[in-house]
Motif scaffolding. Structure first.
Motif, PDB file in Angstrom:
ATOM      1  N   ALA A   1       8.031  10.879  11.573  1.00  0.00           N
ATOM      2  CA  ALA A   1       7.024  10.150  11.179  1.00  0.00           C
ATOM      3  C   ALA A   1       7.670   8.567  11.184  1.00  0.00           C
ATOM      4  O   ALA A   1       6.704   7.612  11.618  1.00  0.00           O
ATOM      5  N   ALA A   2       8.969   8.474  10.747  1.00  0.00           N
ATOM      6  CA  ALA A   2       9.279   7.078  10.620  1.00  0.00           C
ATOM      7  C   ALA A   2       9.277   6.489  12.344  1.00  0.00           C
ATOM      8  O   ALA A   2       9.062   5.249  12.534  1.00  0.00           O
ATOM      9  N   ARG A   3       9.654   7.082  13.172  1.00  0.00           N
ATOM     10  CA  ARG A   3       9.675   6.810  14.653  1.00  0.00           C
ATOM     11  C   ARG A   3       8.270   6.384  15.087  1.00  0.00           C
ATOM     12  O   ARG A   3       8.234   5.377  15.813  1.00  0.00           O
ATOM     13  N   ILE A   4       7.318   7.274  14.721  1.00  0.00           N
ATOM     14  CA  ILE A   4       5.657   6.894  14.961  1.00  0.00           C
ATOM     15  C   ILE A   4       5.352   5.355  14.125  1.00  0.00           C
ATOM     16  O   ILE A   4       4.903   4.599  15.166  1.00  0.00           O
ATOM     17  N   LEU A   5       5.827   5.202  13.120  1.00  0.00           N
ATOM     18  CA  LEU A   5       5.695   3.940  12.535  1.00  0.00           C
ATOM     19  C   LEU A   5       6.098   2.942  13.066  1.00  0.00           C
ATOM     20  O   LEU A   5       5.655   1.861  13.318  1.00  0.00           O
ATOM     21  N   VAL A   6       7.409   2.902  13.385  1.00  0.00           N
ATOM     22  CA  VAL A   6       8.216   1.861  14.187  1.00  0.00           C
ATOM     23  C   VAL A   6       7.725   1.379  15.242  1.00  0.00           C
ATOM     24  O   VAL A   6       7.412   0.420  15.693  1.00  0.00           O
TER      25      VAL A   6
ATOM     26  N   GLN B   1       0.938  -1.156  -0.011  1.00  0.00           N
ATOM     27  CA  GLN B   1       0.114  -0.293   0.098  1.00  0.00           C
ATOM     28  C   GLN B   1       0.983   1.179   0.012  1.00  0.00           C
ATOM     29  O   GLN B   1       1.982   1.323   0.585  1.00  0.00           O
ATOM     30  N   PRO B   2       0.245   2.245  -0.470  1.00  0.00           N
ATOM     31  CA  PRO B   2       1.082   3.589  -0.556  1.00  0.00           C
ATOM     32  C   PRO B   2       1.318   4.164   1.031  1.00  0.00           C
ATOM     33  O   PRO B   2       0.667   3.526   1.942  1.00  0.00           O
ATOM     34  N   GLU B   3       2.035   5.239   1.111  1.00  0.00           N
ATOM     35  CA  GLU B   3       2.364   5.702   2.298  1.00  0.00           C
ATOM     36  C   GLU B   3       1.004   6.214   2.916  1.00  0.00           C
ATOM     37  O   GLU B   3       0.274   6.598   2.149  1.00  0.00           O
TER      38      GLU B   3
ATOM     39  N   ILE C   1       5.442  -9.976   9.218  1.00  0.00           N
ATOM     40  CA  ILE C   1       4.474  -8.951   8.364  1.00  0.00           C
ATOM     41  C   ILE C   1       5.723  -7.976   7.742  1.00  0.00           C
ATOM     42  O   ILE C   1       6.835  -7.507   8.466  1.00  0.00           O
ATOM     43  N   SER C   2       5.538  -7.326   6.509  1.00  0.00           N
ATOM     44  CA  SER C   2       6.616  -6.525   6.077  1.00  0.00           C
ATOM     45  C   SER C   2       5.665  -5.252   5.178  1.00  0.00           C
ATOM     46  O   SER C   2       4.735  -5.373   4.893  1.00  0.00           O
ATOM     47  N   LEU C   3       6.405  -4.387   5.276  1.00  0.00           N
ATOM     48  CA  LEU C   3       5.606  -2.949   4.834  1.00  0.00           C
ATOM     49  C   LEU C   3       6.924  -1.859   4.562  1.00  0.00           C
ATOM     50  O   LEU C   3       8.060  -1.987   4.941  1.00  0.00           O
ATOM     51  N   LYS C   4       6.496  -0.952   3.660  1.00  0.00           N
ATOM     52  CA  LYS C   4       7.460  -0.011   3.087  1.00  0.00           C
ATOM     53  C   LYS C   4       7.359   1.045   4.201  1.00  0.00           C
ATOM     54  O   LYS C   4       6.677   1.592   4.650  1.00  0.00           O
ATOM     55  N   MET C   5       8.689   1.792   4.002  1.00  0.00           N
ATOM     56  CA  MET C   5       8.904   3.250   4.706  1.00  0.00           C
ATOM     57  C   MET C   5       8.932   4.242   3.552  1.00  0.00           C
ATOM     58  O   MET C   5       9.248   3.984   2.390  1.00  0.00           O
ATOM     59  N   ALA C   6       8.986   5.538   4.262  1.00  0.00           N
ATOM     60  CA  ALA C   6       9.355   6.578   3.220  1.00  0.00           C
ATOM     61  C   ALA C   6      10.950   6.332   2.624  1.00  0.00           C
ATOM     62  O   ALA C   6      11.678   5.826   3.174  1.00  0.00           O
ATOM     63  N   SER C   7      10.921   6.830   1.389  1.00  0.00           N
ATOM     64  CA  SER C   7      12.088   6.651   0.607  1.00  0.00           C
ATOM     65  C   SER C   7      13.167   7.373   0.878  1.00  0.00           C
ATOM     66  O   SER C   7      14.390   7.024   0.609  1.00  0.00           O
TER      67      SER C   7
ATOM     68  N   SER D   1      17.283   1.194  -0.141  1.00  0.00           N
ATOM     69  CA  SER D   1      16.130   1.138  -1.144  1.00  0.00           C
ATOM     70  C   SER D   1      15.941  -0.188  -1.700  1.00  0.00           C
ATOM     71  O   SER D   1      17.045  -0.883  -2.425  1.00  0.00           O
ATOM     72  N   PRO D   2      14.869  -0.710  -1.594  1.00  0.00           N
ATOM     73  CA  PRO D   2      13.475  -0.261  -1.059  1.00  0.00           C
ATOM     74  C   PRO D   2      13.593  -0.291   0.449  1.00  0.00           C
ATOM     75  O   PRO D   2      13.906  -1.526   0.809  1.00  0.00           O
ATOM     76  N   HIS D   3      13.184   1.004   1.302  1.00  0.00           N
ATOM     77  CA  HIS D   3      13.310   0.871   2.723  1.00  0.00           C
ATOM     78  C   HIS D   3      12.252  -0.012   3.223  1.00  0.00           C
ATOM     79  O   HIS D   3      10.771   0.229   2.869  1.00  0.00           O
ATOM     80  N   MET D   4      12.504  -1.071   3.965  1.00  0.00           N
ATOM     81  CA  MET D   4      11.652  -1.909   4.390  1.00  0.00           C
ATOM     82  C   MET D   4      11.542  -2.117   5.861  1.00  0.00           C
ATOM     83  O   MET D   4      12.492  -2.037   6.495  1.00  0.00           O
ATOM     84  N   ILE D   5      10.422  -2.487   6.547  1.00  0.00           N
ATOM     85  CA  ILE D   5      10.237  -2.886   7.747  1.00  0.00           C
ATOM     86  C   ILE D   5       9.917  -4.466   7.926  1.00  0.00           C
ATOM     87  O   ILE D   5       8.858  -4.880   7.296  1.00  0.00           O
ATOM     88  N   PHE D   6      10.277  -5.228   8.520  1.00  0.00           N
ATOM     89  CA  PHE D   6       9.866  -6.447   8.668  1.00  0.00           C
ATOM     90  C   PHE D   6       9.871  -6.619  10.201  1.00  0.00           C
ATOM     91  O   PHE D   6      10.725  -6.273  10.893  1.00  0.00           O
ATOM     92  N   ALA D   7       8.760  -7.418  10.609  1.00  0.00           N
ATOM     93  CA  ALA D   7       8.435  -7.633  11.968  1.00  0.00           C
ATOM     94  C   ALA D   7       7.708  -8.733  12.441  1.00  0.00           C
ATOM     95  O   ALA D   7       7.169  -9.444  11.445  1.00  0.00           O
TER      96      ALA D   7
END
Length: 760
Positions: A433-438, A385-387, A415-421, A454-460
């Protein structure tokens, strides 16, 4: 005798024409709102802007119309002129909104700022609203000049009010179930114009001039359904596209949920949803890297869920791996059909593979249903999904959603999702914003890995042995798949350089200023990304927003100021009644926006249902006005209008309180619950109208001026409520505190009415 007959003829045609005006106004309002959301990147804050400006126009129209109509000897002709004015402006307004990005001078693909949207969108919403508002006192004047002089004084005004609301409800059904996603915007306005002028044409046989104007407008609206309308629609779409992309436009359509456009350059397509770039296809080389990255972050993924499309090339890459199941959940069927046709090579491969399943459903609702039924377990969930630049997208990044995801994951699931570029810049607004998301992800999944490249990703994951930032471990997992080229195993060294990975994780987890978690009731991440994308840039709104964030107590000051102004007029019937009308209008529109936002989080598909939600509110208005008018005429009680006014305010307080308790208790309403809430909101607002007109008119006042003033204050309060709630309250205070603020506004109005009672 002839004059009386003529007056009765005008009076008789007013109700069917005003019914058609209510239907037409609802369709135009929803059409303009949808068009505005496209040029504003689907940002729902534009919803509050558009509604507020529309109601501001109705306020000005009703105020000015009441004065001019009283002085005019021909109010019927003023009424007809306003119908023509509204119909023409509706079409011109759509053309104007579509050209707003070019008029604002923004670069193709860039977001319009909040200030630009407010200034440029003002005139179509305000002017069409003005015509609708002006029509009300004019219609009341014509209606009261017929055979109703001996009836209750407020009866003609209540009748017009009731008929308008009934027309709005039918308009909402017509748009939601017949027009939305099936008929183009210009053609929709053409059908609305035909419905508007047909009753006038067949009902005014005595007035050739009026009938001639009606026939002319019917012909013009028919042309919108034929070749001239299609040519005008195509031209305006091309103008909007100039502010969207520099590519060649090959497809443009509206679905029930959004606007969809496709651009092409060479053999490459780009998909735009809601005016914002979504992805490129086919053959994006980055999809092979992304697929390897996703699959290596789990020790042995077999069942994969992608919330979003995989027809951007990701699906064929994922099916190269030994997965047993690949589910893709996509909301919009029209997007799916576009991709099937334009990216047929990938679709043919996916369609033949029995492991692949394409599900047409709202992703948030799909996950919630699965979590409740315990009907599936996935090893990997990828949020494609987009940001969260809007509240629609924000609901995919909340604590509540991540909790639902945790219930559909198998033990050790990821679960994996994208972060701001540009997440490497961990300071300033982007870093916040990144700290709120994390922090929001970590509130549910304690073990997190972030890729700094890039691509900046979160895996949890819940399991620390699942996710890894060790390039050697990830490379070993990839080699076990035995895929070619094997050299891709080396890419994890560049995706996770040791020093940068450690530094990024430390900054994301650094204990500093308090971080608010992103949730359904407090969409803090949506606010942050709205600022990052330039939504609040280029205007003084950014400074106001920052000021309000740092001083939340200012809202209490506003309540005290409102209470002080109300105290000045305590004991005076007319000002007290008008204060109650303004407070009810403010609260009604604010509650409507809050309900639309929560509906989007809990149920989804608000774009497809926005016409129905507004229509149900408009349905409650005439029902409340009818019941209030009937009560005033039936019961012989001293001060009955004041009693009814207090009862309406008290009922609204009870409704807001119930909704507040539901939100605080974490109860998720079904769609039917929201429909009932919207109808009740409208009912209690409509209940105020006949009571306030009776109090404001008094013994020596005129009906037209009283009805116009009450209608103006109702819509003026609604305008302020829509713009303040949509622009500030929801994002700054969240749902519960916003509802508390509404209770404060209503409480002051009830207190003022109580002082009126004590004076008596």
């Amino acid at each position: 005798m002839g004059s009386a007959s003529m007056s009765d003829g005008k009076s008789g045609v007013i109700l069917p024409v005003f019914f058609s005006l209510g239907l037409f106004a609802l369709i135009v309002q929803v059409v303009l709102l949808r068009e505005l959301m496209v040029v504003a990147w689907g940002n729902e804050l534009s919803f509050g802007i558009g509604l507020g400006q529309w109601l501001l126009g109705v306020f000005a129209g009703a105020m000015f119309g009441a004065r001019l109509t009283e002085k005019s000897s021909r109010p019927f002709f003023l009424f007809v002129f306003m119908l023509i004015f509204a119909d023409i402006l509706a079409v011109v307004g759509v053309l104007w909104i579509r050209g707003m990005p070019v008029l604002a001078g923004v670069m193709p693909g860039a977001a319009m700022a909040y200030g630009q949207v407010i200034l440029l969108a003002a005139w179509p919403f305000v002017l069409v609203g003005f015509a609708v508002g002006f029509s009300f006192p004019a219609a009341v004047s014509v209606r009261s000049s017929g055979s109703f002089q001996n009836r209750n004084d407020i009866f003609p005004a209540s009748t017009v009010y009731i008929v308008e609301g009934a027309g709005s409800f039918i308009g909402s059904l017509l748009f939601t179930f017949l027009l939305a996603g099936r008929v183009s915007t210009i053609a929709t306005l053409g059908w609305g114009g035909l419905i508007l002028f047909f009753p006038l044409f067949i009902g005014q046989r005595e007035h050739r001039l009026v009938r001639g104007f009606a026939l002319l407008m019917l012909i013009l609206n028919i042309s919108l359904l034929l070749v001239p309308g299609r040519a005008l629609s195509d031209w305006s779409i091309r103008q909007r596209w100039k502010g969207t992309s520099s590519l060649k436009l090959v497809e443009s359509t509206d679905s029930r949920f959004q606007n969809i456009e496709v651009g092409k350059q060479g053999g490459q397509f780009q998909l735009f949803e809601g005016g914002r770039f979504s992805f490129s296809f086919p053959g994006d080389p980055g999809q092979r890297v992304l697929a390897a990255h996703l699959m290596a972050q789990h020790p042995g993924p077999k069942r994969v869920l992608v919330l979003g499309t995989v027809l951007d090339g990701l699906g064929t890459e994922l099916l190269r791996y030994p997965v047993t199941k690949l589910d893709s959940v996509v909301l919009d069927l029209k997007v799916v059909k576009f991709l099937h046709r334009l990216n047929h090579r990938d679709w043919e491969q996916l369609e033949k593979d029995p492991r692949f399943h394409e599900i047409i459903e709202d992703g948030r609702r799909f996950v919630r249903s699965l979590a409740k039924s315990d009907g599936g377990r996935y090893d990997l969930v990828y949020l494609n999904q987009p940001e969260p630049v809007s509240t629609l997208l924000n609901r995919y990044y909340t604590v509540e959603f991540f909790r639902d995801i945790s219930r559909v994951l198998a033990p050790g699931g990821v679960i994996s999702l994208k972060m701001a570029s540009t997440v490497n810049y961990t300071s300033g607004d982007l870093g916040h914003a990144a700290r709120i998301l994390v922090a929001t992800v970590r509130a549910v999944f304690p073990h997190i890995v972030i890729s700094p490249e890039s691509p900046h990703m979160i895996f949890a994951s819940m399991d620390k042995n699942s996710v890894s930032s060790n390039p050697a471990e990830l490379a070993a997992r990839y080699r076990r798949f035995k895929l070619k080229p094997a050299v891709m195993a080396l890419m994890f060294r560049s995706l996770y350089p040791a020093e940068r990975t450690c530094a990024l994780m430390e900054k994301m987890q650094k204990k500093g200023s308090a971080i608010s978690l992103n949730s359904d009731n407090f969409p803090v991440l949506s606010l942050e990304f709205a600022r990052l994308t330039g939504w609040y840039s280029g205007s003084r709104i950014a400074g106001v927003l920052k000021w309000l964030r740092q001083a939340p107590w200012l809202w209490v000051v506003l309540l005290l100021l409102f209470a002080s102004v109300s105290l000045v007029f305590a004991g005076r019937p007319r000002p007290s009644a008008l204060i109650a009308v303004g407070a009810m209008g403010f609260s009604a529109m604010a509650l409507e926006l809050v309900a639309v936002y929560v509906f989007q989080s809990d149920v989804g598909m608000v774009y497809g249902k926005v016409g129905l939600l507004i229509g149900l509110f408009m349905t409650g208005l005439p029902l409340g006005a009818w019941w209030g008018d009937r009560s005033l005429r039936r019961y012989k009680v001293p001060g009955k209008a004041e009693v009814l006014l207090r009862a309406a305010v008290l009922s609204m307080i009870a409704l807001v309180s119930i909704f507040l308790l539901i939100q605080w208790g974490g109860v998720r309403l079904p769609a039917a619950g929201f429909y009932l809430l919207m109808a009740a909101d409208g009912f209690f607002t409509g209940l105020v109208f006949p009571a306030a007109v009776a109090v404001t008119k008094g013994r020596d006042g005129t009906l037209v001026s009283a009805a116009g003033l009450v209608d103006a204050l109702d819509h003026g309060g609604g305008a302020v409520g829509a713009m303040v709630t949509g622009g500030f309250l929801l994002l700054l205070l969240g749902v519960p505190v916003t509802l508390l603020f509404l209770l404060g506004i209503l409480g002051v109005a009830l207190w003022n009415q109580s002082l009126r009672g004590s004076e008596e």
